[in-house]
Design a protein around this motif. Structure first.
Motif, short mmCIF file in Angstrom:
data_model
loop_
_atom_site.label_atom_id
_atom_site.label_comp_id
_atom_site.label_asym_id
_atom_site.label_seq_id
_atom_site.Cartn_x
_atom_site.Cartn_y
_atom_site.Cartn_z
N PHE A 1 -5.88 5.38 -2.10
CA PHE A 1 -4.71 4.71 -1.51
C PHE A 1 -3.46 5.57 -1.70
CE2 PHE A 1 -7.40 0.98 -2.74
CZ PHE A 1 -7.68 0.56 -1.46
N PRO A 2 -2.55 5.57 -0.72
CA PRO A 2 -2.66 4.91 0.58
C PRO A 2 -3.66 5.64 1.48
CG PRO A 2 -0.65 6.21 0.49
CD PRO A 2 -1.26 6.28 -0.86
N LEU B 1 -4.81 -2.28 -5.60
CA LEU B 1 -3.78 -1.23 -5.61
C LEU B 1 -3.18 -1.03 -7.00
CD1 LEU B 1 -1.95 -2.38 -2.35
CD2 LEU B 1 -3.42 -0.36 -2.58
N LEU C 1 -4.52 -4.05 4.57
CA LEU C 1 -5.59 -4.53 3.69
C LEU C 1 -5.67 -6.05 3.74
CD1 LEU C 1 -4.87 -2.31 0.54
CD2 LEU C 1 -6.80 -2.05 2.12
N PRO D 1 -2.56 2.10 7.25
CA PRO D 1 -2.01 0.92 6.57
C PRO D 1 -1.22 -0.02 7.49
CG PRO D 1 -1.70 2.86 5.21
CD PRO D 1 -2.19 3.35 6.55
N GLU E 1 0.83 -1.22 0.00
CA GLU E 1 0.00 0.00 0.00
C GLU E 1 0.86 1.26 0.00
OE1 GLU E 1 -3.79 2.05 2.35
OE2 GLU E 1 -3.12 0.03 2.94
N THR F 1 -3.14 3.26 -9.46
CA THR F 1 -3.64 3.02 -8.10
C THR F 1 -4.79 3.99 -7.82
OG1 THR F 1 -1.40 2.41 -7.40
CG2 THR F 1 -3.00 2.91 -5.67
#
Length: 243
Positions: free
Chosen positions: A230-231, A196, A242, A237, A162, A226
């Motif tokens: 995210f992130p 992602l 995830l 994170p 991530e 992505t």
């Protein structure tokens, strides 16, 4: 002054590469400078010459082994996420002076110390990002801007993914430095990568040359953009990877 080992046969037998005399000299200067900086700021607990050689120099470079022996001289934009004491970024910067290496770490005093190390050694291809990965990855100048992301000792593998994938250009790669590696970890990672924009390219294993330990490089590649979410916000994170 403690001298680093210079076992060209071990470099050659494990990575099919060995440093030039000048690079070996640069490694020694890096070791001396890191030890000097370590007096003021806790950069590393690994300070004996043999341990430093294996766990910092050799280990940093085994992650980029395909480029050590490859013919490609393309200048890459590289980000070392959570660089800590400057590894793997600084050894990579010494061996690939035509690459631009950004050292990213939320602990500003570590980066200030590393800036002094780079000035002492005349390392000109390194920049410093004293921020969290979750913040940097949302800044337009850094988002999807890097060809290669290196992450060593940063946290759970899904957290690393991530952090890394939003920073990569399409076709860019993330190298996650791991110790042991399990089928469960691989299954968990593979399950979240499509969200992602990433894909698992390969997992390479390597045995450390002095202590015969196991190292794995988990190589991700960016196949789609992505999503902007995210992130997630700083801290999330790592606290809630995830799944």
């Amino acid at each position: 002054m403690d001298m680093l080992p210079s076992p060209s046969d071990r470099w050659q037998s494990t990575l099919h590469w060995q440093p030039s005399d000048r690079q070996q000299q640069s490694f020694q200067l890096l070791y001396d400078a890191i030890l000097a900086a370590n007096q003021q700021v806790n950069l590393t607990r690994i300070t004996t010459p043999e341990d430093f050689w294996e766990k910092h120099l050799w280990d940093s470079l085994q992650g980029v082994a395909p480029w050590l022996t490859g013919a490609s001289t393309d200048p890459l934009k590289v980000v070392d996420v959570g660089t800590g004491g400057g590894f793997p970024g600084l050894p990579v910067a010494l061996v690939f002076p035509h690459w631009a290496i950004a050292l990213l770490d939320a602990t500003r005093k570590k980066l200030v110390a590393l800036e002094t190390v780079c000035e002492t050694l005349g390392i000109a291809n390194v920049s410093f990002l004293p921020q969290r990965a979750e913040q940097v990855a949302h800044q337009p100048i850094h988002r999807e801007a890097y060809d290669l992301a290196l992450l060593r000792a940063v946290g759970p593998v899904n957290t690393c993914a991530e952090y890394a994938l939003p920073l990569l250009t399409l076709g860019g790669q993330a190298i996650l430095y791991r110790g042991q590696w399990s089928a469960d970890e691989e299954a968990g990672l593979t399950a979240i990568l499509p969200r992602l924009g990433g894909k698992l390219l390969e997992v390479r294993s390597q045995t450390t040359p002095l202590t015969q330990g196991v190292r794995h490089n988990v190589i991700l590649t960016k196949v789609e953009r992505t999503p902007d979410k995210f992130p997630r916000l700083p801290g999330i994170p790592s606290k809630t990877p995830l799944v």
